[in-house]
Design an enzyme around this catalytic site. Structure first.
Site, PDB file in Angstrom:
ATOM      1  CG  HIS A 160      13.065  -8.626  28.843  1.00  0.00           C
ATOM      2  ND1 HIS A 160      12.393  -7.643  28.414  1.00  0.00           N
ATOM      3  CD2 HIS A 160      14.324  -8.029  28.721  1.00  0.00           C
ATOM      4  CE1 HIS A 160      12.789  -6.767  28.175  1.00  0.00           C
ATOM      5  NE2 HIS A 160      14.096  -7.059  28.183  1.00  0.00           N
ATOM      6  CB  CYS A 194      -0.487 -18.020   6.857  1.00  0.00           C
ATOM      7  SG  CYS A 194      -0.900 -16.733   7.786  1.00  0.00           S
ATOM      8  N   GLY A 195      -0.465 -16.438   4.266  1.00  0.00           N
ATOM      9  CA  GLY A 195      -0.187 -15.345   3.208  1.00  0.00           C
ATOM     10  C   GLY A 195       0.412 -14.154   3.863  1.00  0.00           C
ATOM     11  CB  THR A 196      -1.159 -12.113   6.288  1.00  0.00           C
ATOM     12  OG1 THR A 196      -1.803 -12.679   7.053  1.00  0.00           O
ATOM     13  CG2 THR A 196      -2.081 -11.450   5.156  1.00  0.00           C
ATOM     14  N   GLY A 197       0.887 -14.100   7.472  1.00  0.00           N
ATOM     15  CA  GLY A 197       1.298 -14.294   8.875  1.00  0.00           C
ATOM     16  C   GLY A 197       0.519 -14.114   9.963  1.00  0.00           C
ATOM     17  CG  HIS A 239      12.919  -7.141  24.712  1.00  0.00           C
ATOM     18  ND1 HIS A 239      12.821  -5.799  24.660  1.00  0.00           N
ATOM     19  CD2 HIS A 239      14.437  -7.204  24.657  1.00  0.00           C
ATOM     20  CE1 HIS A 239      14.141  -4.971  24.668  1.00  0.00           C
ATOM     21  NE2 HIS A 239      14.903  -6.159  24.628  1.00  0.00           N
ATOM     22  CG  ASP A 261      -1.781 -20.802   4.384  1.00  0.00           C
ATOM     23  OD1 ASP A 261      -0.785 -20.190   3.983  1.00  0.00           O
ATOM     24  OD2 ASP A 261      -2.907 -19.885   4.670  1.00  0.00           O
ATOM     25  CG  HIS A 262      -3.357 -21.988   0.270  1.00  0.00           C
ATOM     26  ND1 HIS A 262      -3.957 -22.332   1.447  1.00  0.00           N
ATOM     27  CD2 HIS A 262      -3.957 -20.792  -0.349  1.00  0.00           C
ATOM     28  CE1 HIS A 262      -4.861 -21.298   1.790  1.00  0.00           C
ATOM     29  NE2 HIS A 262      -5.020 -20.347   0.520  1.00  0.00           N
TER      30      HIS A 262
END
Ligand code: RB5
Length: 144
Positions: free
Chosen positions: A134, A65-68, A98, A7-8
């Site tokens: 796993h 994105c800004g934070t992910g 994993h 995103d932006h």
């Protein structure tokens, strides 16, 4: 083929990732966005990348994105998607070994470009361990 989406808030860092992919001759398909100037909605890009992987068009994805956080939550709503939000190389390696993560998510407002590119490099160059324990745990993720 690597599917890319941001995103932006992730646009600027994605340009660094694209420069890394170009430099290393790694093929990608960019699902946007294509500017940091216009505010867009991260679920649209999470969905586009998730679908590209589930259709077989792409093997892995990178979402920013800004934070992910928002974009990884959005992608993880799709069955078969394992999007891992990583801010360090240890996690990027471990989630491939994993979890067989098929999407790397990062925060464009969290990470500097040098670390982010190392995280991408680690993620793309680490194979799933294939260990039975796993595999068993991954199959349980999809149980309802
Ligand atoms: C957009 O301002 C921001 O909310 C988004 O980039 C992301 O951080 C959401 O999780």
């Amino acid at each position: 083929m690597i599917a890319l989406g941001c995103d932006h808030g992730g646009y600027d860092l994605m340009q660094e990732v694209i420069a890394y992919l170009d430099k290393n001759g790694i093929a990608y398909k960019n699902f946007g966005c294509f500017s940091s100037q216009e505010a867009v909605d991260y679920p649209e890009y999470g969905r586009a990348v998730a679908k590209a992987i589930l259709s077989g068009e792409c093997e892995k994805g990178i979402l920013i994105c800004g934070t992910g956080i928002g974009i990884s939550i959005a992608a993880n709503r799709y069955e078969g998607i394992r999007a891992a939000l990583c801010s360090d190389c240890f996690s990027a390696e471990a989630t491939r070994l994993h979890n067989d993560a098929n999407i790397l998510a990062m925060g464009g407002r969290v990470l500097g470009p040098g670390l982010a590119v190392k995280i991408v490099d680690t993620f793309l160059n680490t194979e799933f361990s294939g260990d039975e324990r796993h595999k068993r745990r991954i199959s349980k993720i999809e149980e309802r």
